[in-house]
Design a protein around this motif. Structure first.
Motif, PDB file in Angstrom:
ATOM      1  N   THR A 194      51.020 -28.279 -29.260  1.00 39.81           N
ATOM      2  CA  THR A 194      50.822 -29.713 -29.479  1.00 39.81           C
ATOM      3  C   THR A 194      50.561 -30.369 -28.144  1.00 39.81           C
ATOM      4  OG1 THR A 194      53.181 -30.138 -29.260  1.00 39.81           O
ATOM      5  CG2 THR A 194      52.331 -29.819 -31.477  1.00 39.81           C
TER       6      THR A 194
ATOM      7  N   VAL B 267      44.322 -35.580 -34.934  1.00 39.87           N
ATOM      8  CA  VAL B 267      45.208 -34.673 -35.661  1.00 39.87           C
ATOM      9  C   VAL B 267      45.543 -35.241 -37.045  1.00 39.87           C
ATOM     10  CG1 VAL B 267      47.309 -33.287 -35.553  1.00 39.87           C
ATOM     11  CG2 VAL B 267      46.215 -34.053 -33.429  1.00 39.87           C
TER      12      VAL B 267
ATOM     13  N   ARG C 236      47.643 -34.625 -40.648  1.00 36.39           N
ATOM     14  CA  ARG C 236      48.630 -33.891 -41.441  1.00 36.39           C
ATOM     15  C   ARG C 236      48.495 -34.347 -42.890  1.00 36.39           C
ATOM     16  NH1 ARG C 236      52.603 -30.416 -41.147  1.00 36.39           N
ATOM     17  NH2 ARG C 236      54.304 -30.512 -42.653  1.00 36.39           N
TER      18      ARG C 236
ATOM     19  N   THR D 156      48.670 -29.188 -40.983  1.00 40.95           N
ATOM     20  CA  THR D 156      48.225 -29.980 -39.840  1.00 40.95           C
ATOM     21  C   THR D 156      47.013 -29.339 -39.186  1.00 40.95           C
ATOM     22  OG1 THR D 156      50.505 -30.688 -39.430  1.00 40.95           O
ATOM     23  CG2 THR D 156      48.933 -30.973 -37.632  1.00 40.95           C
TER      24      THR D 156
ATOM     25  N   ALA E 288      43.880 -30.002 -36.120  1.00 40.28           N
ATOM     26  CA  ALA E 288      43.461 -30.814 -34.973  1.00 40.28           C
ATOM     27  C   ALA E 288      41.968 -30.615 -34.720  1.00 40.28           C
ATOM     28  CB  ALA E 288      44.265 -30.426 -33.746  1.00 40.28           C
TER      29      ALA E 288
ATOM     30  N   ARG F 145      52.319 -40.111 -35.907  1.00 48.20           N
ATOM     31  CA  ARG F 145      52.612 -38.955 -36.763  1.00 48.20           C
ATOM     32  C   ARG F 145      52.999 -39.388 -38.163  1.00 48.20           C
ATOM     33  NH1 ARG F 145      53.476 -34.094 -34.050  1.00 48.20           N
ATOM     34  NH2 ARG F 145      53.718 -34.258 -31.795  1.00 48.20           N
TER      35      ARG F 145
ATOM     36  N   GLU G 138      45.969 -36.940 -30.009  1.00 50.70           N
ATOM     37  CA  GLU G 138      46.732 -36.278 -28.948  1.00 50.70           C
ATOM     38  C   GLU G 138      45.846 -35.919 -27.768  1.00 50.70           C
ATOM     39  OE1 GLU G 138      48.696 -32.739 -30.261  1.00 50.70           O
ATOM     40  OE2 GLU G 138      49.825 -33.772 -31.853  1.00 50.70           O
TER      41      GLU G 138
ATOM     42  N   ARG H  39      45.453 -33.011 -25.423  1.00 50.52           N
ATOM     43  CA  ARG H  39      45.849 -31.604 -25.311  1.00 50.52           C
ATOM     44  C   ARG H  39      45.337 -30.973 -24.017  1.00 50.52           C
ATOM     45  NH1 ARG H  39      46.251 -28.836 -31.318  1.00 50.52           N
ATOM     46  NH2 ARG H  39      47.734 -30.366 -32.140  1.00 50.52           N
TER      47      ARG H  39
END
Length: 176
Positions: free
Chosen positions: A3, A29, A31, A36, A38, A131, A138, A140
């Motif tokens: 994550t 991302v 869900r 989930t 990305a 979330r 995000e 990353r």
DNA sequence: ACGATGATGAAC
DNA sequence: TTCATCATCGTA
């Protein structure tokens, strides 16, 4: 599971064009149904302020555009051409109407295809990018060299007079 | 090149 | 209440 750092309101409260450019390489991302996924963002457009004739906000504060005038970091989702959901993230100061349209992610080109793939609909409109809502962004750690960023006029806004040809579309050319 | 398909906003 | 206009996409 790998994550990253969830982008907070601070990230989105900055000037819209800067946010747009910096969204390239970040991960959208989703869900949904217990899973989930990305997707790295590769194509965005800035819609910046009341004067931007390509922006819905240029026609004033209405029920639809209300969210664009609200706090940064909220989703603005609307139906386009009667069948495609468009996904935007609200940017800039509160009361200043602006947003970034997320047009494409790696492997999924086109804003309508993107929302279809991720299962994004009106249900997410005016929700926060956290979330808890099932859709967030995000960092990353992907590095995006300046050289790899292309700027072009925005797509489908030829009606917007001088704003039609301003280079407010940002594309991350990953070479792949 | 064109039709699908429905919300939106402005006009009436 | 009606009407033109869409921040698009798949098929031809």
């Amino acid at each position: 599971m790998l994550t990253g750092q969830v982008l907070s309101v601070d990230f989105f409260e900055r000037p819209t064009r800067r946010v747009a450019r910096e969204l390239l390489g970040k991960h959208l991302v989703r869900r949904l149904h217990g899973k989930t996924n990305a997707y790295m963002i590769t194509e965005v457009e800035a819609y910046d302020g009341y004067n931007d004739l390509a922006s819905h906000a240029s026609r004033g504060r209405t029920a639809r555009t209300e969210v664009m005038f609200g706090k940064a970091g909220h989703w603005y989702v609307y139906l386009c051409y009667g069948m495609h959901w468009m996904l935007n993230i609200v940017t800039g100061p509160h009361e200043y109407p602006a947003a970034v349209l997320i047009r494409g992610v790696k492997g999924v080109g086109g804003p309508g295809r993107l929302t279809k793939t991720l299962g994004v609909t009106k249900a997410l409109n005016a929700r926060t990018a956290t979330r808890g809502t099932g859709l967030w962004i995000e960092d990353r750690g992907v590095r995006v060299p300046k050289r790899s960023i292309m700027r072009t006029p925005r797509v489908g806004v030829s009606y917007a007079k001088e704003w039609a040809h301003k280079p407010m579309r940002y594309v991350f050319d990953t070479g792949a």
